[in-house]
Scaffold this motif. Sequence first.
Motif, PDB file in Angstrom:
ATOM      1  N   LEU A 111       0.839  -1.207   0.000  1.00 33.61           N
ATOM      2  CA  LEU A 111       0.000   0.000   0.000  1.00 33.61           C
ATOM      3  C   LEU A 111       0.871   1.254   0.000  1.00 33.61           C
ATOM      4  O   LEU A 111       0.571   2.222  -0.696  1.00 33.61           O
ATOM      5  CB  LEU A 111      -0.908   0.026   1.236  1.00 33.61           C
ATOM      6  CG  LEU A 111      -2.200  -0.779   1.185  1.00 33.61           C
ATOM      7  CD1 LEU A 111      -3.047  -0.453   2.396  1.00 33.61           C
ATOM      8  CD2 LEU A 111      -2.977  -0.489  -0.082  1.00 33.61           C
ATOM      9  N   ALA A 112       1.940   1.224   0.766  1.00 28.75           N
ATOM     10  CA  ALA A 112       2.824   2.386   0.850  1.00 28.75           C
ATOM     11  C   ALA A 112       3.403   2.717  -0.523  1.00 28.75           C
ATOM     12  O   ALA A 112       3.683   3.871  -0.834  1.00 28.75           O
ATOM     13  CB  ALA A 112       3.935   2.117   1.853  1.00 28.75           C
ATOM     14  N   GLN A 113       3.571   1.688  -1.362  1.00 30.11           N
ATOM     15  CA  GLN A 113       4.160   1.915  -2.680  1.00 30.11           C
ATOM     16  C   GLN A 113       3.118   2.081  -3.781  1.00 30.11           C
ATOM     17  O   GLN A 113       3.457   2.187  -4.955  1.00 30.11           O
ATOM     18  CB  GLN A 113       5.086   0.737  -3.026  1.00 30.11           C
ATOM     19  CG  GLN A 113       6.244   0.617  -2.048  1.00 30.11           C
ATOM     20  CD  GLN A 113       7.018  -0.664  -2.281  1.00 30.11           C
ATOM     21  OE1 GLN A 113       7.670  -0.829  -3.306  1.00 30.11           O
ATOM     22  NE2 GLN A 113       6.916  -1.584  -1.350  1.00 30.11           N
ATOM     23  N   GLY A 114       1.854   2.063  -3.404  1.00 33.56           N
ATOM     24  CA  GLY A 114       0.792   2.247  -4.393  1.00 33.56           C
ATOM     25  C   GLY A 114       0.644   1.080  -5.348  1.00 33.56           C
ATOM     26  O   GLY A 114       0.224   1.250  -6.492  1.00 33.56           O
ATOM     27  N   HIS A 115       0.982  -0.116  -4.887  1.00 37.69           N
ATOM     28  CA  HIS A 115       0.818  -1.287  -5.744  1.00 37.69           C
ATOM     29  C   HIS A 115      -0.648  -1.744  -5.741  1.00 37.69           C
ATOM     30  O   HIS A 115      -1.406  -1.417  -4.835  1.00 37.69           O
ATOM     31  CB  HIS A 115       1.727  -2.427  -5.275  1.00 37.69           C
ATOM     32  CG  HIS A 115       3.176  -2.135  -5.493  1.00 37.69           C
ATOM     33  ND1 HIS A 115       4.174  -3.035  -5.244  1.00 37.69           N
ATOM     34  CD2 HIS A 115       3.787  -0.998  -5.934  1.00 37.69           C
ATOM     35  CE1 HIS A 115       5.353  -2.486  -5.523  1.00 37.69           C
ATOM     36  NE2 HIS A 115       5.142  -1.260  -5.936  1.00 37.69           N
ATOM     37  N   ASN A 116      -1.011  -2.525  -6.777  1.00 37.74           N
ATOM     38  CA  ASN A 116      -2.414  -2.905  -6.950  1.00 37.74           C
ATOM     39  C   ASN A 116      -2.651  -4.382  -6.663  1.00 37.74           C
ATOM     40  O   ASN A 116      -1.715  -5.179  -6.557  1.00 37.74           O
ATOM     41  CB  ASN A 116      -2.864  -2.564  -8.374  1.00 37.74           C
ATOM     42  CG  ASN A 116      -2.728  -1.082  -8.656  1.00 37.74           C
ATOM     43  OD1 ASN A 116      -2.978  -0.266  -7.770  1.00 37.74           O
ATOM     44  ND2 ASN A 116      -2.309  -0.740  -9.861  1.00 37.74           N
ATOM     45  N   LEU A 117      -3.936  -4.707  -6.571  1.00 36.20           N
ATOM     46  CA  LEU A 117      -4.341  -6.076  -6.270  1.00 36.20           C
ATOM     47  C   LEU A 117      -5.506  -6.416  -7.198  1.00 36.20           C
ATOM     48  O   LEU A 117      -6.502  -5.698  -7.224  1.00 36.20           O
ATOM     49  CB  LEU A 117      -4.788  -6.125  -4.807  1.00 36.20           C
ATOM     50  CG  LEU A 117      -5.242  -7.449  -4.223  1.00 36.20           C
ATOM     51  CD1 LEU A 117      -4.131  -8.481  -4.312  1.00 36.20           C
ATOM     52  CD2 LEU A 117      -5.620  -7.233  -2.752  1.00 36.20           C
ATOM     53  N   LEU A 118      -5.340  -7.483  -7.994  1.00 38.56           N
ATOM     54  CA  LEU A 118      -6.369  -7.815  -8.971  1.00 38.56           C
ATOM     55  C   LEU A 118      -6.860  -9.240  -8.728  1.00 38.56           C
ATOM     56  O   LEU A 118      -6.046 -10.158  -8.603  1.00 38.56           O
ATOM     57  CB  LEU A 118      -5.815  -7.713 -10.402  1.00 38.56           C
ATOM     58  CG  LEU A 118      -4.945  -6.477 -10.721  1.00 38.56           C
ATOM     59  CD1 LEU A 118      -4.362  -6.585 -12.134  1.00 38.56           C
ATOM     60  CD2 LEU A 118      -5.747  -5.193 -10.594  1.00 38.56           C
ATOM     61  N   ALA A 119      -8.167  -9.417  -8.636  1.00 42.35           N
ATOM     62  CA  ALA A 119      -8.713 -10.767  -8.456  1.00 42.35           C
ATOM     63  C   ALA A 119      -9.591 -11.110  -9.656  1.00 42.35           C
ATOM     64  O   ALA A 119     -10.527 -10.383  -9.985  1.00 42.35           O
ATOM     65  CB  ALA A 119      -9.535 -10.840  -7.170  1.00 42.35           C
ATOM     66  N   PHE A 120      -9.248 -12.217 -10.301  1.00 42.22           N
ATOM     67  CA  PHE A 120      -9.976 -12.661 -11.487  1.00 42.22           C
ATOM     68  C   PHE A 120     -10.617 -14.015 -11.249  1.00 42.22           C
ATOM     69  O   PHE A 120     -10.086 -14.838 -10.490  1.00 42.22           O
ATOM     70  CB  PHE A 120      -9.021 -12.804 -12.681  1.00 42.22           C
ATOM     71  CG  PHE A 120      -8.474 -11.501 -13.165  1.00 42.22           C
ATOM     72  CD1 PHE A 120      -9.269 -10.637 -13.899  1.00 42.22           C
ATOM     73  CD2 PHE A 120      -7.174 -11.131 -12.883  1.00 42.22           C
ATOM     74  CE1 PHE A 120      -8.779  -9.425 -14.357  1.00 42.22           C
ATOM     75  CE2 PHE A 120      -6.671  -9.916 -13.335  1.00 42.22           C
ATOM     76  CZ  PHE A 120      -7.474  -9.069 -14.065  1.00 42.22           C
ATOM     77  N   GLY A 121     -11.708 -14.263 -11.950  1.00 38.29           N
ATOM     78  CA  GLY A 121     -12.336 -15.583 -11.879  1.00 38.29           C
ATOM     79  C   GLY A 121     -13.802 -15.470 -12.239  1.00 38.29           C
ATOM     80  O   GLY A 121     -14.352 -14.364 -12.250  1.00 38.29           O
ATOM     81  N   GLY A 138     -19.065 -15.979  -8.503  1.00 36.28           N
ATOM     82  CA  GLY A 138     -19.362 -16.847  -7.366  1.00 36.28           C
ATOM     83  C   GLY A 138     -18.182 -17.551  -6.733  1.00 36.28           C
ATOM     84  O   GLY A 138     -18.354 -18.361  -5.820  1.00 36.28           O
ATOM     85  N   VAL A 139     -16.949 -17.246  -7.175  1.00 31.32           N
ATOM     86  CA  VAL A 139     -15.792 -17.969  -6.620  1.00 31.32           C
ATOM     87  C   VAL A 139     -15.222 -17.299  -5.368  1.00 31.32           C
ATOM     88  O   VAL A 139     -14.280 -17.809  -4.766  1.00 31.32           O
ATOM     89  CB  VAL A 139     -14.656 -18.130  -7.661  1.00 31.32           C
ATOM     90  CG1 VAL A 139     -15.090 -19.059  -8.783  1.00 31.32           C
ATOM     91  CG2 VAL A 139     -14.207 -16.792  -8.206  1.00 31.32           C
ATOM     92  N   GLY A 140     -15.770 -16.143  -4.990  1.00 31.00           N
ATOM     93  CA  GLY A 140     -15.307 -15.499  -3.756  1.00 31.00           C
ATOM     94  C   GLY A 140     -14.370 -14.317  -3.960  1.00 31.00           C
ATOM     95  O   GLY A 140     -13.697 -13.903  -3.021  1.00 31.00           O
ATOM     96  N   LYS A 141     -14.343 -13.765  -5.161  1.00 33.95           N
ATOM     97  CA  LYS A 141     -13.454 -12.612  -5.427  1.00 33.95           C
ATOM     98  C   LYS A 141     -13.810 -11.436  -4.512  1.00 33.95           C
ATOM     99  O   LYS A 141     -12.953 -10.879  -3.839  1.00 33.95           O
ATOM    100  CB  LYS A 141     -13.579 -12.160  -6.898  1.00 33.95           C
ATOM    101  CG  LYS A 141     -13.215 -13.213  -7.921  1.00 33.95           C
ATOM    102  CD  LYS A 141     -13.341 -12.671  -9.333  1.00 33.95           C
ATOM    103  CE  LYS A 141     -14.753 -12.246  -9.715  1.00 33.95           C
ATOM    104  NZ  LYS A 141     -15.734 -13.349  -9.768  1.00 33.95           N
ATOM    105  N   THR A 142     -15.101 -11.079  -4.512  1.00 29.82           N
ATOM    106  CA  THR A 142     -15.539  -9.938  -3.702  1.00 29.82           C
ATOM    107  C   THR A 142     -15.287 -10.208  -2.222  1.00 29.82           C
ATOM    108  O   THR A 142     -14.773  -9.346  -1.500  1.00 29.82           O
ATOM    109  CB  THR A 142     -17.036  -9.653  -3.954  1.00 29.82           C
ATOM    110  OG1 THR A 142     -17.195  -9.339  -5.337  1.00 29.82           O
ATOM    111  CG2 THR A 142     -17.531  -8.497  -3.115  1.00 29.82           C
ATOM    112  N   HIS A 143     -15.629 -11.426  -1.784  1.00 29.87           N
ATOM    113  CA  HIS A 143     -15.451 -11.775  -0.370  1.00 29.87           C
ATOM    114  C   HIS A 143     -13.971 -11.655   0.037  1.00 29.87           C
ATOM    115  O   HIS A 143     -13.644 -11.043   1.060  1.00 29.87           O
ATOM    116  CB  HIS A 143     -15.979 -13.197  -0.156  1.00 29.87           C
ATOM    117  CG  HIS A 143     -16.063 -13.590   1.295  1.00 29.87           C
ATOM    118  ND1 HIS A 143     -17.064 -14.375   1.788  1.00 29.87           N
ATOM    119  CD2 HIS A 143     -15.264 -13.316   2.359  1.00 29.87           C
ATOM    120  CE1 HIS A 143     -16.875 -14.559   3.090  1.00 29.87           C
ATOM    121  NE2 HIS A 143     -15.788 -13.934   3.446  1.00 29.87           N
TER     122      HIS A 143
END
Length: 267
Positions: free
Chosen positions: A107-117, A120-125
Amino acid sequence: MNTIASSRSAADAARLPLMLGELRLPTMKRLWADLAEQSNREGWPAERFLGVLLEQEVNERETRRLARARIDSQLPPDKSLASFDFDAVPAISKAHVTALAEADGWLAQGHNLLAFGPPGVGKTHLIAGIGHALIDHGYKVLFVRTSELVQRLQAARRDLRLPGELAKLDRFDLIILDDLSYARRDQAETSVLFELIAERYERKSIAITANAPFSAWDEVFPDKAMTIAAVDRLVHHATILEMNVDSYRRRAALPARRQRSATTTTQ
Ligand code: ADP
Ligand code: MG
């Protein structure tokens, strides 16, 4: 205690609630009288009395701050990492997610996080659970459905308020754009979503959940060049979580349905 001293301390006591109110110290204002009585009765040194009182204020202030950050985040309240079943997604390492949830520098470096699928596989959760944990660690998080944020930013641009709206979003260490692939491109030449991504690039983090792979993001941005530019910025410093398992929702529903049909047949 002589009369002068006792009338002095009564006068002090009368002024204390006013001064504590003025200084916005509600916890001390609530607790000081009982603690002062206990302290007088038990003969506490002054340092101890003051220390105990201040500690309560500090603790309650932290609790209030967390509660406010949680409300501001608009995170779905029940989607925590504690209720996430990691066994259901063997490709996702719990240790890795735990490190992300402790911020671990990204977070301090402004890096990102991407969840694909698929749905219903739990990405949002999973991403919301990381968001909750980050709030516990003192970060500011915002969870939004991408299409809603896009509409809000488009309206802001129409009213020439876009820079102000983007500045408001800047106070969040992490913005979670849920269901990015459901957002639809806007009519204007430059997409507000692209502006948000470009603005935060290498400064502040974005997390994304998406059903569709990058190749299908042409629907989201006005043209191919901008899709490529957006994807470039998002993935340049990013952790990608691929969640290609069967729908958790569907799997969770199956045993129940089987049980129900079993009951029906025995009747
Ligand atoms: P997606 O965002 O990938 O479409 P969701 O995160 O909305 O999926 O998950 C669908 C439902 O299943 C939600 O109610 C979610 O809480 C639950 N769920 C999905 N995966 C898990 C998991 N691994 N452990 C616990 N609950 C899960
Ligand atoms: Mg989702």
